[in-house]
Motif scaffolding. Structure first.
Motif, PDB file in Angstrom:
ATOM      1  N   GLU A 131       0.761  -1.169   0.138  1.00 59.64           N
ATOM      2  CA  GLU A 131       0.149  -0.058  -0.080  1.00 59.64           C
ATOM      3  C   GLU A 131       0.482   1.313  -0.047  1.00 59.64           C
ATOM      4  O   GLU A 131       1.843   1.097   1.251  1.00 59.64           O
ATOM      5  N   LEU A 132       0.897   2.046  -1.042  1.00 57.19           N
ATOM      6  CA  LEU A 132       1.915   3.139  -0.935  1.00 57.19           C
ATOM      7  C   LEU A 132       1.206   4.049  -0.507  1.00 57.19           C
ATOM      8  O   LEU A 132       1.796   5.064  -0.300  1.00 57.19           O
ATOM      9  N   SER A 133      -0.453   4.336  -0.543  1.00 57.82           N
ATOM     10  CA  SER A 133      -0.620   5.391   0.349  1.00 57.82           C
ATOM     11  C   SER A 133      -2.430   5.298   0.969  1.00 57.82           C
ATOM     12  O   SER A 133      -2.868   3.988  -0.317  1.00 57.82           O
ATOM     13  N   ALA A 134      -2.910   5.771   1.736  1.00 60.80           N
ATOM     14  CA  ALA A 134      -4.682   5.554   1.703  1.00 60.80           C
ATOM     15  C   ALA A 134      -5.511   4.491   0.127  1.00 60.80           C
ATOM     16  O   ALA A 134      -5.300   5.782  -0.493  1.00 60.80           O
TER      17      ALA A 134
ATOM     18  N   ASP B  70      -6.226   1.643  -7.035  1.00 56.45           N
ATOM     19  CA  ASP B  70      -6.556   2.039  -7.257  1.00 56.45           C
ATOM     20  C   ASP B  70      -7.771   1.928  -6.458  1.00 56.45           C
ATOM     21  O   ASP B  70      -8.634   1.509  -7.443  1.00 56.45           O
TER      22      ASP B  70
ATOM     23  N   THR C 162     -10.061   3.270  -3.715  1.00 56.85           N
ATOM     24  CA  THR C 162     -10.293   4.611  -2.776  1.00 56.85           C
ATOM     25  C   THR C 162     -11.865   4.799  -3.505  1.00 56.85           C
ATOM     26  O   THR C 162     -12.709   5.240  -2.307  1.00 56.85           O
TER      27      THR C 162
END
Length: 119
Positions: free
Chosen positions: A76-79, A102, A104
């Motif tokens: 996980e690179l970011s949320a 992605d 999100t």
């Protein structure tokens, strides 16, 4: 990061394998759902593909077998943004692949993909 049992990673793996399957590749509606609007790909040849080029190419592609995959890794690179790497075997050319997914929106959508031939 634990990969086994993480439902997010399992959904991404299923989507990535779906994109390798002839049934999904020939279904432009499903491909459209899986590719992010900003999707780009760097193919094993080094060619850069746009989203529209990939959708058109996959729709006219000759059907083949689902390749074998292994060596899956998730980070996980970011949320909500996940880097996936894996290897394709059992084809004429073994290759390593990386994708940025992605999640999100709740629906996995791939933003970037690159394949590299193995020596």
């Amino acid at each position: 990061m634990s990969e086994r049992g993480d439902e997010r990673f399992e959904r991404i793996r299923a989507a990535e394998i779906g994109l390798l399957s002839p049934e999904t590749r020939s279904d432009s509606i499903r491909v459209d759902q899986l590719l992010h609007g900003d999707f780009i790909e760097i193919g094993r040849s080094g060619r850069r593909w746009t989203r529209d080029e990939i959708v058109a190419m996959l729709g006219s592609e000759e059907r083949g077998e689902v390749p074998q995959t292994d060596e899956w890794h998730f980070a996980e690179l970011s949320a909500g943004i996940v880097l996936v790497t894996y290897r394709i075997t059992g084809t004429a050319v073994e290759s390593r692949h990386s994708s940025v997914w992605d999640i999100t929106s709740g629906q996995p959508r791939v933003r970037f993909h690159q394949g590299t031939r193995c020596a």
